[in-house]
Design a protein around this motif. Structure first.
Motif, PDB file in Angstrom:
ATOM      1  N   PRO A   6      40.091  33.499  60.690  1.00  0.00           N
ATOM      2  CA  PRO A   6      39.534  34.834  60.450  1.00  0.00           C
ATOM      3  C   PRO A   6      39.102  34.980  58.985  1.00  0.00           C
ATOM      4  CG  PRO A   6      41.921  34.941  60.668  1.00  0.00           C
ATOM      5  CD  PRO A   6      41.511  33.522  60.984  1.00  0.00           C
ATOM      6  N   ALA A   7      38.147  35.846  58.765  1.00  0.00           N
ATOM      7  CA  ALA A   7      37.662  36.107  57.404  1.00  0.00           C
ATOM      8  C   ALA A   7      38.786  36.687  56.559  1.00  0.00           C
ATOM      9  CB  ALA A   7      36.488  37.076  57.446  1.00  0.00           C
ATOM     10  N   PRO A   8      38.836  36.303  55.302  1.00  0.00           N
ATOM     11  CA  PRO A   8      39.872  36.882  54.451  1.00  0.00           C
ATOM     12  C   PRO A   8      39.685  38.396  54.340  1.00  0.00           C
ATOM     13  CG  PRO A   8      38.419  35.421  53.174  1.00  0.00           C
ATOM     14  CD  PRO A   8      37.957  35.410  54.592  1.00  0.00           C
ATOM     15  N   PRO A   9      40.781  39.110  54.149  1.00  0.00           N
ATOM     16  CA  PRO A   9      40.650  40.569  54.042  1.00  0.00           C
ATOM     17  C   PRO A   9      39.824  40.958  52.814  1.00  0.00           C
ATOM     18  CG  PRO A   9      42.854  39.863  53.434  1.00  0.00           C
ATOM     19  CD  PRO A   9      42.141  38.649  53.934  1.00  0.00           C
ATOM     20  N   ARG A  10      39.172  42.090  52.944  1.00  0.00           N
ATOM     21  CA  ARG A  10      38.376  42.620  51.828  1.00  0.00           C
ATOM     22  C   ARG A  10      39.307  42.824  50.637  1.00  0.00           C
ATOM     23  NH1 ARG A  10      33.587  44.313  51.608  1.00  0.00           N
ATOM     24  NH2 ARG A  10      32.846  45.724  50.032  1.00  0.00           N
ATOM     25  N   PRO A  11      38.903  42.412  49.438  1.00  0.00           N
ATOM     26  CA  PRO A  11      39.787  42.603  48.276  1.00  0.00           C
ATOM     27  C   PRO A  11      39.905  44.083  47.908  1.00  0.00           C
ATOM     28  CG  PRO A  11      37.666  41.711  47.573  1.00  0.00           C
ATOM     29  CD  PRO A  11      37.650  41.750  49.074  1.00  0.00           C
ATOM     30  N   ALA A  12      41.054  44.427  47.373  1.00  0.00           N
ATOM     31  CA  ALA A  12      41.275  45.799  46.901  1.00  0.00           C
ATOM     32  C   ALA A  12      40.579  45.984  45.552  1.00  0.00           C
ATOM     33  CB  ALA A  12      42.767  46.069  46.757  1.00  0.00           C
ATOM     34  N   MET A  13      40.198  47.209  45.274  1.00  0.00           N
ATOM     35  CA  MET A  13      39.572  47.553  43.995  1.00  0.00           C
ATOM     36  C   MET A  13      40.536  47.203  42.852  1.00  0.00           C
ATOM     37  SD  MET A  13      36.850  48.965  42.613  1.00  0.00           S
ATOM     38  CE  MET A  13      36.110  49.842  43.957  1.00  0.00           C
ATOM     39  N   PRO A  14      40.066  46.482  41.856  1.00  0.00           N
ATOM     40  CA  PRO A  14      40.947  46.148  40.735  1.00  0.00           C
ATOM     41  C   PRO A  14      41.358  47.394  39.954  1.00  0.00           C
ATOM     42  CG  PRO A  14      38.936  44.828  40.676  1.00  0.00           C
ATOM     43  CD  PRO A  14      38.743  45.888  41.705  1.00  0.00           C
ATOM     44  N   VAL A  15      42.545  47.346  39.395  1.00  0.00           N
ATOM     45  CA  VAL A  15      42.986  48.414  38.503  1.00  0.00           C
ATOM     46  C   VAL A  15      42.322  48.190  37.142  1.00  0.00           C
ATOM     47  CG1 VAL A  15      45.165  48.718  39.724  1.00  0.00           C
ATOM     48  CG2 VAL A  15      45.075  47.171  37.778  1.00  0.00           C
ATOM     49  N   ALA A  89      35.554  46.435  32.465  1.00  0.00           N
ATOM     50  CA  ALA A  89      35.905  46.676  33.864  1.00  0.00           C
ATOM     51  C   ALA A  89      36.015  45.320  34.555  1.00  0.00           C
ATOM     52  CB  ALA A  89      34.850  47.540  34.543  1.00  0.00           C
ATOM     53  N   VAL A  90      36.748  45.296  35.663  1.00  0.00           N
ATOM     54  CA  VAL A  90      37.000  44.064  36.397  1.00  0.00           C
ATOM     55  C   VAL A  90      36.466  44.212  37.823  1.00  0.00           C
ATOM     56  CG1 VAL A  90      38.820  42.525  37.255  1.00  0.00           C
ATOM     57  CG2 VAL A  90      39.039  43.567  34.996  1.00  0.00           C
ATOM     58  N   THR A  91      35.880  43.143  38.340  1.00  0.00           N
ATOM     59  CA  THR A  91      35.444  43.051  39.728  1.00  0.00           C
ATOM     60  C   THR A  91      36.291  41.972  40.396  1.00  0.00           C
ATOM     61  OG1 THR A  91      33.199  43.661  39.102  1.00  0.00           O
ATOM     62  CG2 THR A  91      33.459  42.569  41.232  1.00  0.00           C
ATOM     63  N   ALA A  92      36.686  42.190  41.654  1.00  0.00           N
ATOM     64  CA  ALA A  92      37.482  41.210  42.399  1.00  0.00           C
ATOM     65  C   ALA A  92      36.642  40.627  43.528  1.00  0.00           C
ATOM     66  CB  ALA A  92      38.732  41.880  42.967  1.00  0.00           C
ATOM     67  N   GLY A  97      34.014  35.249  49.353  1.00  0.00           N
ATOM     68  CA  GLY A  97      32.936  35.666  48.464  1.00  0.00           C
ATOM     69  C   GLY A  97      32.624  37.149  48.499  1.00  0.00           C
ATOM     70  N   VAL A  98      33.456  37.938  49.184  1.00  0.00           N
ATOM     71  CA  VAL A  98      33.234  39.383  49.248  1.00  0.00           C
ATOM     72  C   VAL A  98      33.745  40.008  47.956  1.00  0.00           C
ATOM     73  CG1 VAL A  98      33.778  41.515  50.485  1.00  0.00           C
ATOM     74  CG2 VAL A  98      33.396  39.387  51.757  1.00  0.00           C
ATOM     75  N   GLU A  99      32.884  40.747  47.270  1.00  0.00           N
ATOM     76  CA  GLU A  99      33.219  41.355  45.974  1.00  0.00           C
ATOM     77  C   GLU A  99      33.441  42.853  46.111  1.00  0.00           C
ATOM     78  OE1 GLU A  99      30.277  40.488  42.962  1.00  0.00           O
ATOM     79  OE2 GLU A  99      30.156  38.391  43.572  1.00  0.00           O
ATOM     80  N   THR A 100      34.251  43.382  45.220  1.00  0.00           N
ATOM     81  CA  THR A 100      34.421  44.824  45.102  1.00  0.00           C
ATOM     82  C   THR A 100      33.421  45.349  44.087  1.00  0.00           C
ATOM     83  OG1 THR A 100      35.987  44.709  43.250  1.00  0.00           O
ATOM     84  CG2 THR A 100      36.914  44.613  45.483  1.00  0.00           C
ATOM     85  N   ALA A 101      33.302  46.641  44.035  1.00  0.00           N
ATOM     86  CA  ALA A 101      32.591  47.273  42.924  1.00  0.00           C
ATOM     87  C   ALA A 101      33.500  47.136  41.697  1.00  0.00           C
ATOM     88  CB  ALA A 101      32.329  48.741  43.239  1.00  0.00           C
ATOM     89  N   PRO A 102      32.974  47.311  40.498  1.00  0.00           N
ATOM     90  CA  PRO A 102      33.846  47.270  39.317  1.00  0.00           C
ATOM     91  C   PRO A 102      34.917  48.353  39.398  1.00  0.00           C
ATOM     92  CG  PRO A 102      31.538  47.200  38.673  1.00  0.00           C
ATOM     93  CD  PRO A 102      31.576  47.510  40.140  1.00  0.00           C
ATOM     94  N   GLY A 103      36.104  48.005  38.940  1.00  0.00           N
ATOM     95  CA  GLY A 103      37.202  48.967  38.904  1.00  0.00           C
ATOM     96  C   GLY A 103      37.066  49.923  37.730  1.00  0.00           C
ATOM     97  N   ILE A 104      38.106  50.691  37.520  1.00  0.00           N
ATOM     98  CA  ILE A 104      38.146  51.666  36.425  1.00  0.00           C
ATOM     99  C   ILE A 104      38.057  50.940  35.089  1.00  0.00           C
ATOM    100  CG2 ILE A 104      39.589  53.415  35.307  1.00  0.00           C
ATOM    101  CD1 ILE A 104      40.746  53.987  38.100  1.00  0.00           C
ATOM    102  N   GLU A 105      37.312  51.510  34.157  1.00  0.00           N
ATOM    103  CA  GLU A 105      37.158  50.925  32.818  1.00  0.00           C
ATOM    104  C   GLU A 105      38.367  51.227  31.940  1.00  0.00           C
ATOM    105  OE1 GLU A 105      33.603  52.603  31.147  1.00  0.00           O
ATOM    106  OE2 GLU A 105      32.327  51.147  32.158  1.00  0.00           O
ATOM    107  N   SER A 106      38.603  50.323  31.005  1.00  0.00           N
ATOM    108  CA  SER A 106      39.528  50.546  29.892  1.00  0.00           C
ATOM    109  C   SER A 106      38.748  50.325  28.619  1.00  0.00           C
ATOM    110  CB  SER A 106      40.701  49.561  29.924  1.00  0.00           C
ATOM    111  OG  SER A 106      41.606  49.896  30.921  1.00  0.00           O
ATOM    112  N   THR A 107      39.098  51.042  27.585  1.00  0.00           N
ATOM    113  CA  THR A 107      38.391  50.894  26.318  1.00  0.00           C
ATOM    114  C   THR A 107      39.341  50.477  25.209  1.00  0.00           C
ATOM    115  OG1 THR A 107      38.685  53.210  25.761  1.00  0.00           O
ATOM    116  CG2 THR A 107      36.662  52.622  26.911  1.00  0.00           C
ATOM    117  N   GLY A 108      38.767  49.871  24.204  1.00  0.00           N
ATOM    118  CA  GLY A 108      39.492  49.510  22.994  1.00  0.00           C
ATOM    119  C   GLY A 108      38.533  49.601  21.826  1.00  0.00           C
TER     120      GLY A 108
END
Length: 179
Positions: A6-15, A89-92, A97-108
């Motif tokens: 079976p196809a791997p599960p869709r990745p969760a949105m990165p924190v 921001a991070v994308t998973a 090969g299924v990608e998420t949208a970019p997660g929440i941004e952090s700044t520095g």
């Protein structure tokens, strides 16, 4: 027939990534923990401020680099301007090969490494004066840094005037006598 793989599960949105350890032209960035993705999930980190991807060596480039969170560890992002704010921001993606949208941004914000500078001219550059009242012409700056904001004065390098906003001209009373 049934699909045996079976196809791997869709990745969760990165924190949000962890951004810290600011220096003059660098920031440390790490994939944030706790998104619930399996350990084999791959991540790509992007400096959204510049629209570039973090590369394996910490430089920034046009193409994403995919690694596990452990494979990224802490990466020192280089080539950043001093005293500037950057968002990341991070994308998973999963093994399929299924990608998420970019997660929440952090700044520095990188550190200000350019010290402020100043110059002083007394009575239009005169080598000496016979008056205790002097007109000080001041030049100051801080490049792209945090800025020169206050000034104070002393005749003996021990007792100082109160801090006051910077100005280009200041009238100052010198200690009586030669010196």
């Amino acid at each position: 027939t049934r699909d045996r793989h079976p196809a791997p599960p869709r990745p969760a949105m990165p924190v949000a990534p962890v951004v810290n350890n600011a220096a003059a032209g660098t920031l440390d960035v790490m994939v944030g923990a706790g998104d619930g993705n399996p350990v084999e999930t791959e991540y790509a980190m992007r400096c959204t401020t510049m629209g570039l991807w973090v590369q394996g060596d910490g430089s920034l480039g046009a193409a994403p680099v995919w690694r596990s969170a452990a494979g990224w560890g802490v990466v020192t992002v280089t080539g950043l301007a001093e005293f500037a704010s950057y968002a990341f921001a991070v994308t998973a993606r999963n093994g399929g090969g299924v990608e998420t949208a970019p997660g929440i941004e952090s700044t520095g914000m990188t550190q200000d490494a350019t010290p402020p500078f100043g110059a002083l001219s007394i009575n239009g550059g005169a080598g000496r004066t016979n008056s205790t009242s002097a007109t000080l012409a001041l030049a100051y700056g801080d490049g792209a840094g945090s800025g020169a904001a206050q000034m104070r004065f002393s005749n003996d390098n021990t007792v100082w005037s109160d801090w006051e906003p910077v100005a280009e001209v200041k009238t100052w009373l010198l200690t009586p006598g030669d010196g």
